[in-house]
Design a protein around this motif. Sequence first.
Motif, PDB file in Angstrom:
ATOM      1  N   ILE A   1       0.805  -1.215  -0.106  1.00 45.92           N
ATOM      2  CA  ILE A   1      -0.013   0.131  -0.040  1.00 45.92           C
ATOM      3  C   ILE A   1       0.837   1.123   0.185  1.00 45.92           C
ATOM      4  CG2 ILE A   1      -1.710   1.258   1.287  1.00 45.92           C
ATOM      5  CD1 ILE A   1      -2.692  -1.248   2.196  1.00 45.92           C
ATOM      6  N   LEU A   2       1.848   1.279   0.900  1.00 44.21           N
ATOM      7  CA  LEU A   2       2.880   2.413   0.794  1.00 44.21           C
ATOM      8  C   LEU A   2       3.687   2.845  -0.415  1.00 44.21           C
ATOM      9  CD1 LEU A   2       4.240   2.172   4.468  1.00 44.21           C
ATOM     10  CD2 LEU A   2       2.660   3.628   3.750  1.00 44.21           C
ATOM     11  N   GLY A   3       3.929   1.660  -0.966  1.00 44.57           N
ATOM     12  CA  GLY A   3       4.535   1.684  -2.434  1.00 44.57           C
ATOM     13  C   GLY A   3       3.724   2.275  -3.481  1.00 44.57           C
ATOM     14  N   LEU A   4       2.485   1.705  -3.735  1.00 40.86           N
ATOM     15  CA  LEU A   4       1.493   2.121  -4.404  1.00 40.86           C
ATOM     16  C   LEU A   4       1.284   3.810  -4.469  1.00 40.86           C
ATOM     17  CD1 LEU A   4      -0.670  -0.841  -4.557  1.00 40.86           C
ATOM     18  CD2 LEU A   4       0.754  -0.142  -6.474  1.00 40.86           C
ATOM     19  N   ILE A   5       1.077   4.264  -3.152  1.00 41.67           N
ATOM     20  CA  ILE A   5       0.799   5.688  -2.697  1.00 41.67           C
ATOM     21  C   ILE A   5       2.038   6.410  -3.301  1.00 41.67           C
ATOM     22  CG2 ILE A   5       0.466   7.162  -0.787  1.00 41.67           C
ATOM     23  CD1 ILE A   5      -0.961   5.118   0.636  1.00 41.67           C
ATOM     24  N   ARG A   6       3.167   5.925  -2.977  1.00 42.02           N
ATOM     25  CA  ARG A   6       4.567   6.645  -3.345  1.00 42.02           C
ATOM     26  C   ARG A   6       4.545   6.707  -5.130  1.00 42.02           C
ATOM     27  NH1 ARG A   6       7.112   3.112   0.435  1.00 42.02           N
ATOM     28  NH2 ARG A   6       7.443   4.590   2.389  1.00 42.02           N
ATOM     29  N   VAL A   7       4.434   5.592  -5.647  1.00 44.41           N
ATOM     30  CA  VAL A   7       3.966   5.740  -7.170  1.00 44.41           C
ATOM     31  C   VAL A   7       3.115   6.667  -7.695  1.00 44.41           C
ATOM     32  CG1 VAL A   7       3.446   4.424  -9.122  1.00 44.41           C
ATOM     33  CG2 VAL A   7       4.967   3.354  -7.381  1.00 44.41           C
ATOM     34  N   PHE A   8       1.969   6.666  -7.037  1.00 46.17           N
ATOM     35  CA  PHE A   8       0.902   7.582  -7.401  1.00 46.17           C
ATOM     36  C   PHE A   8       1.297   9.121  -7.072  1.00 46.17           C
ATOM     37  CE2 PHE A   8      -2.883  10.210  -6.574  1.00 46.17           C
ATOM     38  CZ  PHE A   8      -3.775   9.721  -7.705  1.00 46.17           C
ATOM     39  N   ASN A   9       1.945   9.390  -6.037  1.00 42.69           N
ATOM     40  CA  ASN A   9       2.598  10.681  -5.717  1.00 42.69           C
ATOM     41  C   ASN A   9       3.575  11.218  -6.406  1.00 42.69           C
ATOM     42  OD1 ASN A   9       0.633  11.032  -3.658  1.00 42.69           O
ATOM     43  ND2 ASN A   9       2.094  10.107  -2.124  1.00 42.69           N
ATOM     44  N   LEU A  10       4.432  10.259  -6.875  1.00 39.32           N
ATOM     45  CA  LEU A  10       5.554  10.688  -8.174  1.00 39.32           C
ATOM     46  C   LEU A  10       5.279  11.297  -9.403  1.00 39.32           C
ATOM     47  CD1 LEU A  10       8.181   7.786  -7.232  1.00 39.32           C
ATOM     48  CD2 LEU A  10       8.425  10.090  -6.765  1.00 39.32           C
ATOM     49  N   ASP A  11       3.826  10.556  -9.775  1.00 34.18           N
ATOM     50  CA  ASP A  11       3.471  10.921 -11.111  1.00 34.18           C
ATOM     51  C   ASP A  11       2.340  11.646 -11.090  1.00 34.18           C
ATOM     52  OD1 ASP A  11       3.251  11.343 -13.884  1.00 34.18           O
ATOM     53  OD2 ASP A  11       3.780   9.325 -14.567  1.00 34.18           O
ATOM     54  N   ARG A  12       1.893  12.706 -11.119  1.00 32.97           N
ATOM     55  CA  ARG A  12       0.553  13.128 -11.055  1.00 32.97           C
ATOM     56  C   ARG A  12      -0.154  12.928 -12.469  1.00 32.97           C
ATOM     57  NH1 ARG A  12      -1.475  13.503  -6.079  1.00 32.97           N
ATOM     58  NH2 ARG A  12       0.017  14.328  -4.782  1.00 32.97           N
ATOM     59  N   ASN A  13       0.580  12.911 -13.500  1.00 31.78           N
ATOM     60  CA  ASN A  13       0.131  12.594 -14.954  1.00 31.78           C
ATOM     61  C   ASN A  13      -0.086  11.145 -15.196  1.00 31.78           C
ATOM     62  OD1 ASN A  13       0.055  15.627 -15.220  1.00 31.78           O
ATOM     63  ND2 ASN A  13       2.344  15.597 -15.809  1.00 31.78           N
ATOM     64  N   ILE A  14      -0.415  10.560 -14.403  1.00 32.03           N
ATOM     65  CA  ILE A  14      -0.549   9.030 -14.726  1.00 32.03           C
ATOM     66  C   ILE A  14      -1.591   8.652 -15.377  1.00 32.03           C
ATOM     67  CG2 ILE A  14      -1.559   8.456 -12.798  1.00 32.03           C
ATOM     68  CD1 ILE A  14       0.048   5.826 -12.332  1.00 32.03           C
ATOM     69  N   SER A  15      -1.665   7.562 -16.281  1.00 31.58           N
ATOM     70  CA  SER A  15      -2.684   7.464 -17.154  1.00 31.58           C
ATOM     71  C   SER A  15      -3.965   6.671 -16.441  1.00 31.58           C
ATOM     72  CB  SER A  15      -2.338   6.305 -18.412  1.00 31.58           C
ATOM     73  OG  SER A  15      -2.022   5.116 -17.918  1.00 31.58           O
ATOM     74  N   ARG A  16      -5.229   6.844 -16.976  1.00 32.76           N
ATOM     75  CA  ARG A  16      -6.297   6.255 -16.606  1.00 32.76           C
ATOM     76  C   ARG A  16      -6.108   4.840 -16.108  1.00 32.76           C
ATOM     77  NH1 ARG A  16     -11.624   7.972 -15.851  1.00 32.76           N
ATOM     78  NH2 ARG A  16     -13.063   6.112 -15.832  1.00 32.76           N
TER      79      ARG A  16
END
Length: 595
Positions: free
Chosen positions: A403-418
């Motif tokens: 969970i913590l790793g996925l949150i970090r990935v999400f916070n690193l790239d705000r332009n992530i695809s749908r």
Amino acid sequence: MLLDEQMRVVLFNEEAKKLIRQFFGVELTEGTSFLRYTATESQQEHMLLNFQKALQEQFTQFEIQLTDLAGNTRWFLGMYTPIRNDAGEVDRVCFSYYDIDDLRRQTITIDRQLRELTKSETIFKALFENQPYANIFISPQGRLLAVNRKANALFKKFGLSITSETTDVFIAFKQSPFKEIAELAQNALASSTAIVSEKPLDINNKKYWIEFYLMPVIHSDGEVLGIHIQMKDTTQQKKTEELMSLQQKRLRQSESQLRAIFDSSSDINIFVGPDYQIISFNKQALDSFLQQMQKRLLSGLDIRTIIPKSIKESFESNFQAALKGIAITLETELVNYPEESNWYRFSYMPVIDRLGVTIGVIINAIDISERKKNEEKILLQNERIKEFAFLTAHRLRAPLASILGLIRVFNLDRNISREDTQEIIKRLQSAAEELNHAVNEMNRSLEPLQIKQSTANQQSTVPVINDTAHPASVVLIDDDPIVNMVSKTLLQRNYPGLVIHTFLKAEEALQFLKTSKEQPSLILLDLVMPDMNGWQFLDEFQKLPVQPPVCMLSSSLNKSDREEAKKYASVVDFIIKPLNAEKIKIMMQFLKASQ
């Protein structure tokens, strides 16, 4: 001998000449140095010092022990006397020796005898003063020879003062409650015979019993030196004898009742007197000692002779404490015959009569071996629970790390695809479900041993009303806003229309309960919170006139927290976070009951 300023011999008599020859083996002659007639350097230094003092007009004298050539020793008194000339100046010194050996030996003997006499007198006074009882020594004429502190204290109690200024002790006695004692003392002196008497003395409407020992003191030549009177206050002893007589009478009257009580008990009961003598025992005690220790109980037997050596010291300590009125209970493991180990709960209970006197101790023993075995099993189970809980907690780390790793990935790239966002959400949901599953599995493993029985007992006493009851309200108290949000959402989805009040601080919730006109039907309370924690909230909450039921909602798995919660009458359950449908259903039963 007359000496000049240079300490040379000017004049001497025949006695001096004889003494010098005897002790130093030389002839005394005029014009020679006086230092020649000394044996040691220390004697020379001593002579010079005293000679100089004499020249300074000081008279000096000293004692010295000398040894002659034959080895005989004698004591002499030496003196240095200053001699003045016609002008009044000291220019000569007269040195004199006096043989004081016989006088000194007599003085030493007298001094030794005086010391021995003084020592004997001191010992006599010490012995007389430190006697455990009151003592007085009176001459045949009535003069006070000696009296100790205990005697003075006894006389003072009866308003009598005996001092060295008392002219006649016998007359003083005759004018006090000791009148008969004065007559007995004079009879003892006249007959030179010891007399023992016990007399009651009254003062201030109180009776005191005093035991008197009157003993004439007679010198070896037959002269009567006086009378020694020893006095012992036996009032308490008399009271004790009376009480013991009364107690024995009552004991005889109640013996049949006591026997019936003892023999009807399945416990071991032994009644022991203050002197460790067995007074009575029941059948169970008799059988147990025979079967387990191969020893027979007998009335009058010293119980210390039959108890196991391993507990003898503690037994005596506990027994003495019970005699002082302190009830003692303890658990002890004993090795019985043949080499079998059993646990017993021993109770030492003081037996006090109506007059407040401890007449013995009842020793009660119950075999608790089976209970101890069960306790050991429970302790073992709890240890396994702790170990399992520790191991299970490690399973939480994997989904939590995901969970913590996925949150970090999400916070690193705000332009992530749908598509990637949906994939992250999917994986977050999967990790969260795995985390929830691990927590639920751990709780289910723990609840059967620590929770299930308590919850079941509480549920069995909760009446459930029908669904037509009026809408209810719930108060949520938790310092974590996410927990409050999740709990509120789950409650409202399962029970639409439920009124829910949330508080992040226990103080605010307490103020709400004090001022609100409508009290909630149920309170969900967290345990660990800043400022005011759950325990502090409950302490204040139980002071309110109306106390709705409280469910503890906590992440704590500590058994002591659950036991502490049971001490509060308003707490109806202890639920482990997070909430689920089954736990909400249990809580709703308490809510309906409160309606």
